[in-house]
Design an enzyme around this catalytic site. Structure first.
Site, short mmCIF file in Angstrom:
data_model
loop_
_atom_site.label_atom_id
_atom_site.label_comp_id
_atom_site.label_asym_id
_atom_site.label_seq_id
_atom_site.Cartn_x
_atom_site.Cartn_y
_atom_site.Cartn_z
N LYS A 113 -4.69 -4.33 -4.50
CA LYS A 113 -3.28 -4.14 -4.18
C LYS A 113 -3.09 -3.45 -2.82
CE LYS A 113 -2.04 -3.93 -9.08
NZ LYS A 113 -1.35 -3.15 -10.15
N ARG A 187 -11.96 -6.71 -16.23
CA ARG A 187 -10.92 -5.90 -16.85
C ARG A 187 -11.49 -4.59 -17.40
NH1 ARG A 187 -6.08 -8.03 -17.34
NH2 ARG A 187 -5.53 -6.71 -19.11
N THR A 193 -4.35 0.46 -17.65
CA THR A 193 -3.31 0.31 -16.63
C THR A 193 -2.90 1.65 -16.04
OG1 THR A 193 -2.48 -1.67 -17.75
CG2 THR A 193 -1.02 -0.62 -16.17
N ARG A 204 -9.81 2.36 -11.84
CA ARG A 204 -8.51 3.04 -11.82
C ARG A 204 -8.65 4.54 -12.07
NH1 ARG A 204 -5.76 -1.95 -15.15
NH2 ARG A 204 -5.07 -3.16 -13.33
N ASN A 214 -2.24 1.38 -9.11
CA ASN A 214 -3.49 1.51 -9.87
C ASN A 214 -4.61 0.64 -9.30
OD1 ASN A 214 -2.57 -0.97 -10.68
ND2 ASN A 214 -2.54 -0.51 -12.87
N HIS A 217 -5.82 -5.64 -9.70
CA HIS A 217 -5.31 -6.46 -10.80
C HIS A 217 -6.42 -7.38 -11.29
CE1 HIS A 217 -2.57 -9.06 -13.10
NE2 HIS A 217 -3.23 -10.07 -12.56
#
Length: 394
Positions: A113, A187, A193, A204, A214, A217
């Protein structure tokens, strides 16, 4: 090289599926005969030795011999491997090899991000240390339509408009990651999250600020990953769906060489550039280069450097990452200044004179010296164009 179907039953006249070796089908262009040869490469992990066979002619082209420069990570379908200066493109492998080396191997899409560029290198290093292979990578700016598709699973959530605004507010980096069970594994590596709830050691937990910021993705399924990879890296009417970020102005070119990717030094190199006071990376993308491309790119060195042929071969024997680099101070000559950060072509000389330069830290020899950087002040924009215009649109 184009893919040519081969009868594996015929190939097994010379090749047997033992557990002490891995067997690959390869193609090699024979310049003298002007034809593509279908070959078999056997790799013996016990002593890091190789053997090359020409099954259709019943010949052993290379008797079993140790090859210390070849690492098992290089043996991926689609990769080009350098076997004593002969380039072989791996097109397939036997079922037994596939079962051992590539069991449950998947691709997934990862999005870094909008975060401070100085963090990009740390994130890339984290990814590679977790055993993922990066096979595609580029920075870009995504549209609201792309972002809404990316977060379609939370449609109706009150946070969605805020998330969409955030991920479209700045530069992102998209990556195709390959590993066994890559979708689930990525993941797991991301963590919860909310960074406060993420398990220790997850991405994260290490670098995330809050539920919005965070870091990255991940897709929830293989089908979603496939669709998103096409949306980010695909082409439409000959143009990339997500445009390259190169500006071709007041810039220099840096190419992170294949051996630096294999050695896991990409993140460290990106971090050294991005955290310097002088430079920032305005565009990056991963490329696969053919020998003829490398010869064209390095043409100015053809009758100047005795290493010219070896330089071309190395640039073509694996994926590389091209960067457009700019100076924070536009009055400086970015080509000349960036060469100082890279250091001398010979890493050994760099270690004596400039021990903190990129080549001193991550180079091995004159050929495997971590990075290429533009030499002549007037060539910076041309070299960037070669990758981000010519190669990107082939």
């Amino acid at each position: 090289m184009h893919h040519v179907g081969v009868d594996w039953g015929h190939a097994r006249m010379q090749v047997y599926d033992y557990f002490d070796k891995y067997t690959f089908l390869c193609e090699m262009y024979d310049v003298d005969a002007d034809e593509i040869l279908e070959l078999v490469l056997n790799y013996f992990p016990f002593d890091n030795s190789v053997q090359v066979l020409h099954p259709r002619r019943g010949k052993i082209l290379l008797k079993r011999v140790q090859l210390p420069t070849l690492k098992i990570e290089m043996l991926q379908v689609g990769n080009v491997v350098n076997i004593f200066s002969k380039l072989l493109q791996i097109t397939d492998c036997t079922p037994a090899t596939n079962k051992i080396l590539f069991n449950n191997v998947q691709s997934t899409f990862a999005l870094i991000k909008p975060i401070p560029p100085g963090m990009h290198g740390k994130i890339i290093t984290f990814i590679m240390n977790k055993g993922f292979r990066i096979v595609r990578m580029k920075n870009g700016k995504i549209s609201k339509d792309f972002a809404m598709a990316l977060y379609s699973s939370i449609a109706g959530n009150n946070m969605m408009p805020i998330i969409i605004d955030y991920v479209t507010s700045g530069e992102v980096i998209g990556l195709e990651l390959v590993a066994p069970n890559a979708v689930e594994k990525w993941r797991d590596c991301l963590g919860a999250t909310d960074p406060k709830l993420a398990a220790p050691g997850t991405l994260r937990a290490l670098y995330g600020n809050n539920t919005l910021k965070n870091i990255a993705h991940g897709c929830k399924s293989e089908a979603e990953a496939k669709q998103t990879l096409d949306a980010f890296f695909g082409y439409e009417k000959g143009l990339p769906k997500i445009p390259f970020r190169a500006t071709y102005k007041n810039c220099t070119c840096c190419v992170i060489k294949p051996h630096a990717l294999i050695d896991g030094n990409v993140g460290a190199i990106l971090e050294q550039i991005s955290t310097s006071d002088k430079f920032y990376i305005s565009a990056m993308a991963m490329f696969t280069i053919r020998v003829c491309d490398a010869e064209e790119f390095y043409e100015i060195y053809k009758d100047v450097l005795p290493e010219y042929e070896s330089m071309c071969i190395h640039l073509a024997e694996g994926k590389c990452i091209a960067l457009e680099v700019k100076c924070n101070d536009p009055t400086l000559n970015v080509v000349c200044e960036f060469r100082k950060l890279c250091g001398p072509r010979d890493p050994d000389l760099g270690r004596q004179l400039y021990p903190n330069c990129i080549r001193a830290l991550y180079g091995k020899d004159i050929i495997h010296n971590a990075v290429h950087c533009t030499d002549l002040p007037e060539d910076g924009e041309l070299e960037v164009e070669y990758f981000f215009k010519l190669l990107a649109n082939e």
